[in-house]
Design an enzyme around this catalytic site. Structure first.
Site, PDB file in Angstrom:
ATOM      1  N   HIS A  63       0.869  -1.182   0.000  1.00  0.00           N
ATOM      2  CA  HIS A  63       0.000   0.000   0.000  1.00  0.00           C
ATOM      3  C   HIS A  63       0.903   1.228   0.000  1.00  0.00           C
ATOM      4  O   HIS A  63       1.424   1.625   1.036  1.00  0.00           O
ATOM      5  CB  HIS A  63      -0.899   0.016   1.247  1.00  0.00           C
ATOM      6  CG  HIS A  63      -1.835  -1.157   1.339  1.00  0.00           C
ATOM      7  ND1 HIS A  63      -3.133  -1.105   0.881  1.00  0.00           N
ATOM      8  CD2 HIS A  63      -1.662  -2.410   1.818  1.00  0.00           C
ATOM      9  CE1 HIS A  63      -3.730  -2.282   1.091  1.00  0.00           C
ATOM     10  NE2 HIS A  63      -2.853  -3.091   1.659  1.00  0.00           N
ATOM     11  N   LEU A  64       1.084   1.814  -1.192  1.00  0.00           N
ATOM     12  CA  LEU A  64       1.970   2.982  -1.273  1.00  0.00           C
ATOM     13  C   LEU A  64       1.270   4.271  -0.848  1.00  0.00           C
ATOM     14  O   LEU A  64       1.926   5.274  -0.577  1.00  0.00           O
ATOM     15  CB  LEU A  64       2.506   3.137  -2.705  1.00  0.00           C
ATOM     16  CG  LEU A  64       3.563   2.128  -3.169  1.00  0.00           C
ATOM     17  CD1 LEU A  64       3.933   2.391  -4.627  1.00  0.00           C
ATOM     18  CD2 LEU A  64       4.803   2.159  -2.292  1.00  0.00           C
ATOM     19  N   ARG A  65      -0.075   4.252  -0.863  1.00  0.00           N
ATOM     20  CA  ARG A  65      -0.892   5.424  -0.454  1.00  0.00           C
ATOM     21  C   ARG A  65      -0.681   6.622  -1.402  1.00  0.00           C
ATOM     22  O   ARG A  65      -1.107   6.612  -2.492  1.00  0.00           O
ATOM     23  CB  ARG A  65      -0.587   5.829   1.003  1.00  0.00           C
ATOM     24  CG  ARG A  65      -0.450   4.665   2.003  1.00  0.00           C
ATOM     25  CD  ARG A  65      -1.758   4.073   2.407  1.00  0.00           C
ATOM     26  NE  ARG A  65      -1.654   3.294   3.633  1.00  0.00           N
ATOM     27  CZ  ARG A  65      -2.440   2.281   3.946  1.00  0.00           C
ATOM     28  NH1 ARG A  65      -3.403   1.884   3.143  1.00  0.00           N
ATOM     29  NH2 ARG A  65      -2.291   1.629   5.081  1.00  0.00           N
ATOM     30  N   ASN A  95      -6.845   0.591  -2.398  1.00  0.00           N
ATOM     31  CA  ASN A  95      -7.708   1.225  -1.372  1.00  0.00           C
ATOM     32  C   ASN A  95      -7.135   2.574  -0.938  1.00  0.00           C
ATOM     33  O   ASN A  95      -6.754   2.784   0.200  1.00  0.00           O
ATOM     34  CB  ASN A  95      -7.896   0.298  -0.165  1.00  0.00           C
ATOM     35  CG  ASN A  95      -6.597  -0.053   0.519  1.00  0.00           C
ATOM     36  OD1 ASN A  95      -5.544  -0.118  -0.106  1.00  0.00           O
ATOM     37  ND2 ASN A  95      -6.642  -0.264   1.817  1.00  0.00           N
ATOM     38  N   ASP A 303       2.159  -7.054   2.519  1.00  0.00           N
ATOM     39  CA  ASP A 303       1.011  -6.251   2.973  1.00  0.00           C
ATOM     40  C   ASP A 303       1.493  -5.021   3.745  1.00  0.00           C
ATOM     41  O   ASP A 303       0.956  -4.677   4.801  1.00  0.00           O
ATOM     42  CB  ASP A 303       0.006  -7.056   3.801  1.00  0.00           C
ATOM     43  CG  ASP A 303      -1.353  -6.361   3.859  1.00  0.00           C
ATOM     44  OD1 ASP A 303      -1.491  -5.263   3.281  1.00  0.00           O
ATOM     45  OD2 ASP A 303      -2.271  -6.905   4.485  1.00  0.00           O
ATOM     46  N   GLY A 318      -3.137  -2.863  10.098  1.00  0.00           N
ATOM     47  CA  GLY A 318      -1.953  -2.931   9.241  1.00  0.00           C
ATOM     48  C   GLY A 318      -0.756  -2.231   9.828  1.00  0.00           C
ATOM     49  O   GLY A 318      -0.879  -1.411  10.747  1.00  0.00           O
TER      50      GLY A 318
HETATM   51  O1  DOR Z   1      -4.462  -4.724   7.747  1.00  0.00           O
HETATM   52  C1  DOR Z   1      -4.832  -4.274   6.683  1.00  0.00           C
HETATM   53  N1  DOR Z   1      -4.456  -3.025   6.269  1.00  0.00           N
HETATM   54  N2  DOR Z   1      -5.652  -4.995   5.908  1.00  0.00           N
HETATM   55  C2  DOR Z   1      -6.227  -4.494   4.816  1.00  0.00           C
HETATM   56  O2  DOR Z   1      -6.967  -5.184   4.176  1.00  0.00           O
HETATM   57  C3  DOR Z   1      -5.989  -3.089   4.413  1.00  0.00           C
HETATM   58  C4  DOR Z   1      -4.712  -2.603   4.950  1.00  0.00           C
HETATM   59  C5  DOR Z   1      -4.563  -1.095   4.818  1.00  0.00           C
HETATM   60  O3  DOR Z   1      -4.771  -0.578   3.743  1.00  0.00           O
HETATM   61  O4  DOR Z   1      -4.207  -0.446   5.803  1.00  0.00           O
HETATM   62 ZN    ZN Z   2      -3.354  -5.147   2.012  1.00  0.00          ZN
END
Ligand code: DOR
Ligand code: ZN
Length: 437
Positions: A63-65, A95, A303, A318
């Site tokens: 997740h680079l945001r 996301n 992740d 996360g």
């Molecule tokens: O722990 C998680 N963090 N699970 C996810 O599905 C999304 C992720 C996040 O984007 O922070």
């Molecule tokens: Zn993820």
């Protein structure tokens, strides 16, 4: 004339094993692999000091945001963390804010990322409905991702029928669909900022097991291809294993945390350790470890999910993973708990094949000169203060590891070396998926 660089004094991962060899790089490609004495005449020599040279590592779950979530991580800080963790290519999750659900947002992410990257990046997107798959695919994403228990932008993929319809569409374009498999019906509502134990209880094994079953049934019926993200339970993994034996085209990922951290770390790390799917009991970590060892887990993925500490206090799930994954998994190799070839394959050739990223994944003449050079000598403690990620916390903090990243090469150049980033941002490129029509 293009520069010739020789990597000498190395143990190189060739045809699935380590061989004492050197590598000649011409420009951005591998021109020769052989005995040091047989390499090309070089302008520059990189002495690997007897270390292990592996194909560039790929993380299919980062997740680079950036954009409105830049305060958590941005394209530069996230890919800096990636190269520090030995990764040469990461796939960015959808996301985001705004979510990667339209061609416009996808194109904006691609455009903004160019020039800011330390490693290569491919993008996931989430189609709002199956009929959007074509446009999204033609806008440059590498793969698609859905959350069965969550909606990013009004989309809904929580039943077998909904997933079936989507897989039909993704597979007709040759796209791998990654699925966060938790059954929304089984996830219990908890109040704001639950304790890690309460949060874990709200995400029971059964939620993962049911969702994986639905995803597998949809894959079987649609003859499509699916990748299950971060499998975290014995039950879920057993279902995937059985489905593969039945010929269903399903693969799965496992993370470092679901491999070695149990819910016992909640005591020490509190809400830092909240993650989805959650940390579970030893029975489940042992099953994941065995699954990696046996090859039932196809891909290792981080992740990497950065947040601020204030957000962690509010139980946002996360934590960062890019800078701990390689040290953790190679420590398991050194301790005799995982075979070397499983770990290397699951970070290189397996993700490369599953997501059609085959410009990387193997060391061979003609391929892109992406390498992860690792140190297997000595021990050190994971220190979250040293992370290049903006998120400087980890439930792995303080753990003793017996492996680390020495250097990361992308297209023939050192980007990370001996603890430092040694190249300006912009060396990383956006990797586009095939145009489908
Ligand atoms: O722990 C998680 N963090 N699970 C996810 O599905 C999304 C992720 C996040 O984007 O922070
Ligand atoms: Zn993820």
């Amino acid at each position: 004339m293009e520069e010739v660089v020789n990597i000498i004094n190395a143990k190189v991962w060739l045809r699935r094993k380590l061989t004492e060899a050197g590598i000649s790089i011409v420009g951005d490609r591998i021109a020769k692999v052989g005995k040091d004495s047989n390499l090309l005449k070089a302008n520059r020599v990189f002495d690997a000091g007897g270390r292990v040279v592996l194909p560039g590592f790929i993380d299919v779950h980062t997740h680079l945001r950036d954009f409105e979530l830049s305060y958590k991580e941005d394209f530069s800080s996230g890919t800096a963390a990636a190269v520090a963790g030995g990764f040469t290519l990461v796939l960015d999750m959808p996301n985001n804010r705004p979510p990667t659900t339209t061609p416009e947002v996808l194109k904006a992410r691609i455009q903004k990322a160019e020039g800011k990257l330390y490693c290569d990046v491919g993008f996931y997107a989430t189609p709002k409905s199956p009929d959007q798959v074509r446009d999204l695919a033609n806008s440059g994403c590498i793969a698609m991702k859905i959350y069965m228990a969550r909606s990013l932008d009004g989309e809904k993929y929580s039943t077998e029928k909904e997933i079936f319809d989507l897989i039909k569409a993704t597979s007709s374009f040759g796209i791998t669909l990654s699925i966060h498999a938790e059954d929304s019906k089984m996830i219990r509502k908890v109040g704001d900022a639950p304790s890690p134990n309460l949060h874990a209880k709200a995400h029971p094994v059964k939620a993962e097991e049911n969702a994986i079953e639905m995803a597998i049934n949809a894959t079987r019926r649609s003859h499509g291809k699916v990748n299950i993200c971060h499998v975290s339970s014995l039950n879920g993994l057993s279902k995937i294993k059985r489905a593969k034996e039945d010929g269903v085209d399903v693969t799965c990922e496992a993370t470092p945390h679901h491999t070695i951290l149990t819910n016992e770390v909640f005591q020490k790390f509190g809400k830092i350790a909240i993650v989805e799917p959650p940390l579970r009991s030893k029975k489940h970590t042992e099953a994941i470890l065995k699954g990696i060892s046996d090859g039932d887990v196809d891909i290792l993925a981080t992740d990497h999910a950065p947040h601020t500490l204030e957000e962690k206090e509010k139980a946002q799930p996360g934590f960062p993973g890019l800078e701990i994954a390689l040290p953790v998994f190679f420590t398991l190799v050194k301790d005799g708990l995982l075979p070397l070839h499983r770990v290397v394959d699951a970070f290189t050739i397996k993700p490369a094949r599953r997501f059609s990223l085959d410009y990387s994944g193997e060391i061979d003449v003609g391929r892109t000169a992406n390498f992860t050079i690792i140190d297997l000598k000595g021990e050190k403690r994971i220190d979250q203060e040293n992370f290049f990620s903006k998120a400087k916390f980890s439930p792995f903090n303080g753990m003793v590891v017996k492996a680390g990243v020495y250097a990361t090469f992308i297209r023939g150049k050192e980007i990370f070396l001996n603890g430092e980033i040694v190249s300006p941002a912009g060396v990383g490129k956006v990797i586009h998926g095939k145009i489908c029509r």
